[in-house]
Design an enzyme around this catalytic site. Sequence first.
Site, PDB file in Angstrom:
ATOM      1  N   SER A 153     -14.511  -7.852 -20.366  1.00  0.00           N
ATOM      2  CA  SER A 153     -15.180  -8.435 -21.536  1.00  0.00           C
ATOM      3  C   SER A 153     -14.794  -7.676 -22.784  1.00  0.00           C
ATOM      4  O   SER A 153     -15.015  -6.460 -22.880  1.00  0.00           O
ATOM      5  CB  SER A 153     -16.702  -8.368 -21.369  1.00  0.00           C
ATOM      6  OG  SER A 153     -17.313  -8.599 -22.632  1.00  0.00           O
ATOM      7  N   HIS A 202     -12.478 -12.120 -20.866  1.00  0.00           N
ATOM      8  CA  HIS A 202     -13.807 -12.695 -21.117  1.00  0.00           C
ATOM      9  C   HIS A 202     -14.201 -12.491 -22.583  1.00  0.00           C
ATOM     10  O   HIS A 202     -14.210 -11.364 -23.083  1.00  0.00           O
ATOM     11  CB  HIS A 202     -14.805 -12.006 -20.188  1.00  0.00           C
ATOM     12  CG  HIS A 202     -16.184 -12.565 -20.202  1.00  0.00           C
ATOM     13  ND1 HIS A 202     -16.536 -13.679 -19.473  1.00  0.00           N
ATOM     14  CD2 HIS A 202     -17.309 -12.157 -20.841  1.00  0.00           C
ATOM     15  CE1 HIS A 202     -17.833 -13.935 -19.657  1.00  0.00           C
ATOM     16  NE2 HIS A 202     -18.325 -13.025 -20.489  1.00  0.00           N
ATOM     17  N   ASP A 231     -17.133 -12.952 -25.296  1.00  0.00           N
ATOM     18  CA  ASP A 231     -18.568 -13.151 -25.466  1.00  0.00           C
ATOM     19  C   ASP A 231     -18.886 -13.595 -26.890  1.00  0.00           C
ATOM     20  O   ASP A 231     -18.828 -12.800 -27.826  1.00  0.00           O
ATOM     21  CB  ASP A 231     -19.318 -11.850 -25.163  1.00  0.00           C
ATOM     22  CG  ASP A 231     -19.402 -11.582 -23.675  1.00  0.00           C
ATOM     23  OD1 ASP A 231     -19.780 -12.505 -22.933  1.00  0.00           O
ATOM     24  OD2 ASP A 231     -19.092 -10.454 -23.259  1.00  0.00           O
ATOM     25  N   HIS A 277     -17.463 -17.330 -23.066  1.00  0.00           N
ATOM     26  CA  HIS A 277     -18.889 -17.376 -22.692  1.00  0.00           C
ATOM     27  C   HIS A 277     -19.703 -17.581 -23.979  1.00  0.00           C
ATOM     28  O   HIS A 277     -19.826 -16.667 -24.791  1.00  0.00           O
ATOM     29  CB  HIS A 277     -19.241 -16.042 -22.006  1.00  0.00           C
ATOM     30  CG  HIS A 277     -20.676 -15.874 -21.639  1.00  0.00           C
ATOM     31  ND1 HIS A 277     -21.221 -14.653 -21.269  1.00  0.00           N
ATOM     32  CD2 HIS A 277     -21.714 -16.761 -21.570  1.00  0.00           C
ATOM     33  CE1 HIS A 277     -22.500 -14.795 -20.992  1.00  0.00           C
ATOM     34  NE2 HIS A 277     -22.829 -16.063 -21.182  1.00  0.00           N
ATOM     35  N   MET A 337     -22.862 -17.803 -25.993  1.00  0.00           N
ATOM     36  CA  MET A 337     -24.301 -17.460 -26.058  1.00  0.00           C
ATOM     37  C   MET A 337     -24.793 -17.897 -27.432  1.00  0.00           C
ATOM     38  O   MET A 337     -25.035 -17.076 -28.315  1.00  0.00           O
ATOM     39  CB  MET A 337     -24.482 -15.951 -25.822  1.00  0.00           C
ATOM     40  CG  MET A 337     -24.313 -15.562 -24.367  1.00  0.00           C
ATOM     41  SD  MET A 337     -24.051 -13.795 -24.141  1.00  0.00           S
ATOM     42  CE  MET A 337     -22.283 -13.735 -24.422  1.00  0.00           C
ATOM     43  N   ASP A 376     -22.014 -11.441 -14.467  1.00  0.00           N
ATOM     44  CA  ASP A 376     -21.751 -10.893 -15.803  1.00  0.00           C
ATOM     45  C   ASP A 376     -22.857  -9.946 -16.240  1.00  0.00           C
ATOM     46  O   ASP A 376     -23.992 -10.364 -16.445  1.00  0.00           O
ATOM     47  CB  ASP A 376     -21.617 -12.062 -16.794  1.00  0.00           C
ATOM     48  CG  ASP A 376     -21.204 -11.609 -18.184  1.00  0.00           C
ATOM     49  OD1 ASP A 376     -20.930 -10.412 -18.379  1.00  0.00           O
ATOM     50  OD2 ASP A 376     -21.156 -12.483 -19.072  1.00  0.00           O
TER      51      ASP A 376
HETATM   52  C1  DX5 Z   1     -23.650  -9.692 -22.249  1.00  0.00           C
HETATM   53  C2  DX5 Z   1     -22.262 -10.245 -22.035  1.00  0.00           C
HETATM   54  C3  DX5 Z   1     -21.440  -9.475 -21.039  1.00  0.00           C
HETATM   55  C4  DX5 Z   1     -21.238  -8.058 -21.414  1.00  0.00           C
HETATM   56  C5  DX5 Z   1     -20.874  -7.254 -20.227  1.00  0.00           C
HETATM   57  O1  DX5 Z   1     -24.416 -10.582 -22.985  1.00  0.00           O
HETATM   58  O2  DX5 Z   1     -22.311 -11.573 -21.597  1.00  0.00           O
HETATM   59  O3  DX5 Z   1     -20.190 -10.110 -20.845  1.00  0.00           O
HETATM   60  O4  DX5 Z   1     -20.253  -7.879 -22.332  1.00  0.00           O
HETATM   61  O5  DX5 Z   1     -20.805  -5.933 -20.630  1.00  0.00           O
HETATM   62  P1  DX5 Z   1     -21.101  -4.749 -19.637  1.00  0.00           P
HETATM   63  O6  DX5 Z   1     -20.066  -4.833 -18.562  1.00  0.00           O
HETATM   64  O7  DX5 Z   1     -20.970  -3.531 -20.467  1.00  0.00           O
HETATM   65  O8  DX5 Z   1     -22.480  -4.958 -19.104  1.00  0.00           O
HETATM   66 ZN    ZN Z   2     -20.340 -12.584 -20.968  1.00  0.00          ZN
END
Ligand code: DX5
Ligand code: ZN
Length: 211
Positions: free
Chosen positions: A9, A33, A35, A64, A66, A171
């Site tokens: 990510s 990935h 975010d 992804h 959000m 995730d």
């Molecule tokens: C959180 C994101 C994740 C995050 C994961 O809202 O969707 O993808 O970046 O990061 P780590 O691996 O540090 O938990």
């Molecule tokens: Zn994510």
Amino acid sequence: MKKILIAPSILSADFGKLNEEIASVAKYADLIHCDVMDGCFVPNITFGNEVVKCIKSAKPLDVHLMIVKPEKHIEAFAKCNEKVSMISFHLEATKQPKKIIKEIKDFGIKAGIAIKPETPAKKIFPFLKELDFVLVMTVEPGFGGQKFMQSVLPKIKELRELASELDIEADGGINAKTAKLATEAGANILVAGSYIFGAKDKKKAIEMLTG
Ligand code: DX5
Ligand code: ZN
């Protein structure tokens, strides 16, 4: 058993040198990935389609979303970069999941629904047939570097038992130890931000995730 895919990510990357950061992991990873956070669905803001457009990646991009009302932005993300191969949106963020799945797939992109830790698996049962993948959040969405929630593991198991061919992405909070828990439960795509980008040896960190 399905092959385990690793998706670093970029949330944990240095945004000032994003393409260099991506190049440092792309060789060893399967997906990149991305975010996307809007400061509304989640408290944090990251980046949008204009940044995804500038990404140069040797590996496919896994976007992804959000964001609230994802239906308004599918086209922009689908068209911004030819490397976009997966898009997930949150079930909690829309009233039109079926329409969005169709729209994503019509662009030739894999469609996924993402669910927060408290959202039960049964909420996605009505969409399983149409979905290419499900993203199960193993932390509360919004920030990298949080602790993996083991309480989500039964949900991953439940989905895997129901859909043996479905791609299930875990995730949040993934490291060498939690990667094992997630894959044993049935996840086959692992997203990891801080564990990979915080490592001195990123290649080794990625290898540790596949076991
Ligand atoms: C959180 C994101 C994740 C995050 C994961 O809202 O969707 O993808 O970046 O990061 P780590 O691996 O540090 O938990
Ligand atoms: Zn994510």
